[in-house]
Design a protein around this motif. Structure first.
Motif, PDB file in Angstrom:
ATOM      1  N   LYS A  91     -17.528 -36.414 -17.285  1.00 51.91           N
ATOM      2  CA  LYS A  91     -17.911 -35.366 -18.243  1.00 51.91           C
ATOM      3  C   LYS A  91     -19.103 -35.807 -19.071  1.00 51.91           C
ATOM      4  O   LYS A  91     -19.163 -36.930 -19.563  1.00 51.91           O
ATOM      5  CB  LYS A  91     -16.727 -35.054 -19.164  1.00 51.91           C
ATOM      6  N   GLY A  92     -20.070 -34.906 -19.196  1.00 52.22           N
ATOM      7  CA  GLY A  92     -21.267 -35.212 -19.959  1.00 52.22           C
ATOM      8  C   GLY A  92     -22.348 -35.901 -19.146  1.00 52.22           C
ATOM      9  O   GLY A  92     -23.492 -36.001 -19.598  1.00 52.22           O
ATOM     10  N   ARG A  93     -21.998 -36.376 -17.959  1.00 57.67           N
ATOM     11  CA  ARG A  93     -22.995 -37.045 -17.102  1.00 57.67           C
ATOM     12  C   ARG A  93     -23.265 -36.264 -15.819  1.00 57.67           C
ATOM     13  O   ARG A  93     -24.391 -36.240 -15.326  1.00 57.67           O
ATOM     14  CB  ARG A  93     -22.514 -38.449 -16.726  1.00 57.67           C
ATOM     15  N   PHE A  94     -22.226 -35.645 -15.263  1.00 58.79           N
ATOM     16  CA  PHE A  94     -22.354 -34.908 -14.006  1.00 58.79           C
ATOM     17  C   PHE A  94     -22.258 -33.411 -14.283  1.00 58.79           C
ATOM     18  O   PHE A  94     -21.520 -32.973 -15.165  1.00 58.79           O
ATOM     19  CB  PHE A  94     -21.237 -35.284 -13.034  1.00 58.79           C
ATOM     20  N   THR A  95     -22.963 -32.628 -13.468  1.00 58.47           N
ATOM     21  CA  THR A  95     -22.899 -31.173 -13.564  1.00 58.47           C
ATOM     22  C   THR A  95     -22.755 -30.586 -12.173  1.00 58.47           C
ATOM     23  O   THR A  95     -23.548 -30.911 -11.278  1.00 58.47           O
ATOM     24  CB  THR A  95     -24.158 -30.603 -14.230  1.00 58.47           C
ATOM     25  N   ILE A  96     -21.767 -29.728 -11.996  1.00 65.02           N
ATOM     26  CA  ILE A  96     -21.576 -29.040 -10.730  1.00 65.02           C
ATOM     27  C   ILE A  96     -22.120 -27.624 -10.874  1.00 65.02           C
ATOM     28  O   ILE A  96     -21.965 -26.991 -11.923  1.00 65.02           O
ATOM     29  CB  ILE A  96     -20.089 -29.026 -10.305  1.00 65.02           C
ATOM     30  N   ALA A  97     -22.780 -27.150  -9.827  1.00 64.96           N
ATOM     31  CA  ALA A  97     -23.351 -25.807  -9.843  1.00 64.96           C
ATOM     32  C   ALA A  97     -23.319 -25.253  -8.429  1.00 64.96           C
ATOM     33  O   ALA A  97     -23.187 -26.013  -7.464  1.00 64.96           O
ATOM     34  CB  ALA A  97     -24.781 -25.848 -10.373  1.00 64.96           C
ATOM     35  N   ARG A  98     -23.427 -23.911  -8.337  1.00 65.61           N
ATOM     36  CA  ARG A  98     -23.443 -23.305  -7.005  1.00 65.61           C
ATOM     37  C   ARG A  98     -24.533 -22.263  -6.919  1.00 65.61           C
ATOM     38  O   ARG A  98     -24.886 -21.632  -7.905  1.00 65.61           O
ATOM     39  CB  ARG A  98     -22.068 -22.716  -6.649  1.00 65.61           C
ATOM     40  N   ASP A  99     -25.044 -22.112  -5.685  1.00 65.10           N
ATOM     41  CA  ASP A  99     -26.012 -21.074  -5.366  1.00 65.10           C
ATOM     42  C   ASP A  99     -25.368 -20.218  -4.283  1.00 65.10           C
ATOM     43  O   ASP A  99     -25.358 -20.605  -3.106  1.00 65.10           O
ATOM     44  CB  ASP A  99     -27.327 -21.701  -4.883  1.00 65.10           C
ATOM     45  N   SER A 100     -24.809 -19.088  -4.698  1.00 60.03           N
ATOM     46  CA  SER A 100     -24.072 -18.261  -3.741  1.00 60.03           C
ATOM     47  C   SER A 100     -24.965 -17.716  -2.636  1.00 60.03           C
ATOM     48  O   SER A 100     -24.531 -17.569  -1.494  1.00 60.03           O
ATOM     49  CB  SER A 100     -23.393 -17.110  -4.477  1.00 60.03           C
ATOM     50  N   ALA A 101     -26.211 -17.442  -2.956  1.00 58.06           N
ATOM     51  CA  ALA A 101     -27.124 -16.908  -1.938  1.00 58.06           C
ATOM     52  C   ALA A 101     -27.364 -17.913  -0.820  1.00 58.06           C
ATOM     53  O   ALA A 101     -27.596 -17.536   0.329  1.00 58.06           O
ATOM     54  CB  ALA A 101     -28.443 -16.512  -2.584  1.00 58.06           C
ATOM     55  N   LYS A 102     -27.304 -19.194  -1.169  1.00 58.04           N
ATOM     56  CA  LYS A 102     -27.525 -20.253  -0.176  1.00 58.04           C
ATOM     57  C   LYS A 102     -26.225 -20.877   0.304  1.00 58.04           C
ATOM     58  O   LYS A 102     -26.254 -21.801   1.122  1.00 58.04           O
ATOM     59  CB  LYS A 102     -28.419 -21.344  -0.768  1.00 58.04           C
ATOM     60  N   ASN A 103     -25.093 -20.411  -0.216  1.00 62.58           N
ATOM     61  CA  ASN A 103     -23.795 -21.006   0.129  1.00 62.58           C
ATOM     62  C   ASN A 103     -23.822 -22.520  -0.062  1.00 62.58           C
ATOM     63  O   ASN A 103     -23.327 -23.277   0.799  1.00 62.58           O
ATOM     64  CB  ASN A 103     -23.409 -20.675   1.572  1.00 62.58           C
ATOM     65  N   THR A 104     -24.401 -22.940  -1.160  1.00 63.26           N
ATOM     66  CA  THR A 104     -24.572 -24.367  -1.406  1.00 63.26           C
ATOM     67  C   THR A 104     -24.048 -24.721  -2.799  1.00 63.26           C
ATOM     68  O   THR A 104     -24.263 -23.975  -3.759  1.00 63.26           O
ATOM     69  CB  THR A 104     -26.052 -24.765  -1.279  1.00 63.26           C
ATOM     70  N   VAL A 105     -23.384 -25.847  -2.873  1.00 63.56           N
ATOM     71  CA  VAL A 105     -22.890 -26.380  -4.135  1.00 63.56           C
ATOM     72  C   VAL A 105     -23.604 -27.704  -4.403  1.00 63.56           C
ATOM     73  O   VAL A 105     -23.849 -28.488  -3.463  1.00 63.56           O
ATOM     74  CB  VAL A 105     -21.368 -26.598  -4.087  1.00 63.56           C
ATOM     75  N   TYR A 106     -23.930 -27.928  -5.658  1.00 67.26           N
ATOM     76  CA  TYR A 106     -24.679 -29.126  -6.040  1.00 67.26           C
ATOM     77  C   TYR A 106     -23.870 -29.981  -7.014  1.00 67.26           C
ATOM     78  O   TYR A 106     -23.047 -29.469  -7.766  1.00 67.26           O
ATOM     79  CB  TYR A 106     -26.000 -28.731  -6.700  1.00 67.26           C
ATOM     80  N   LEU A 107     -24.157 -31.259  -7.008  1.00 67.66           N
ATOM     81  CA  LEU A 107     -23.612 -32.155  -8.017  1.00 67.66           C
ATOM     82  C   LEU A 107     -24.772 -32.967  -8.571  1.00 67.66           C
ATOM     83  O   LEU A 107     -25.296 -33.858  -7.891  1.00 67.66           O
ATOM     84  CB  LEU A 107     -22.541 -33.086  -7.434  1.00 67.66           C
TER      85      LEU A 107
END
Length: 122
Positions: A65-81
């Motif tokens: 927490k506070g160091r990592f961020t999870i996000a998603r791009d639904s148009a690309k069906n991709t999740v990022y860390l």
């Protein structure tokens, strides 16, 4: 069937940053939650972060927490860390997983990627 493919791992010095990607394909609608886990040598696989495709609800392990961020791009069906302020203790193989609900237990996720190595040097 859901197929997952991670990328973005590598070697980084302590304090550095990396961004991991997980490209999902197949029946992704059947598994509305995407998560990242990691496994260091000799240790059990542990939860890192999770996100829902639709509402972008997120959850994190206390250790990131506070160091990592999870996000998603639904148009690309991709999740990022996005991983910042990396520490040697973050060294592990990082896995992407797909499931039906946010959970810290790997047994509740049905599909897994092949993993990508992250090594943080001290």
């Amino acid at each position: 069937q859901v197929r997952l493919a991670e990328s973005g791992g590598g070697l980084v010095p302590a304090g550095g940053s990396l961004r991991l990607s997980c490209a999902a394909s197949g029946r992704t609608f059947s598994r509305p939650v995407m998560a990242w886990f990691r496994q260091a040598p000799g240790k059990e696989r542990e939860f890192v972060a999770a996100i829902t495709w639709i509402a972008s609800t997120t959850d994190y392990a206390d250790s990131v927490k506070g160091r990592f961020t999870i996000a998603r791009d639904s148009a690309k069906n991709t999740v990022y860390l996005q991983m910042n302020s990396l520490e040697p203790e973050d060294t592990a193989v990082y896995y992407c997983a797909a499931g039906v609900s946010i959970s810290k237990w790997p047994q509740t996720y049905h599909y897994w990627g092949q993993g990508t190595q992250v090594t943080v040097s001290s």
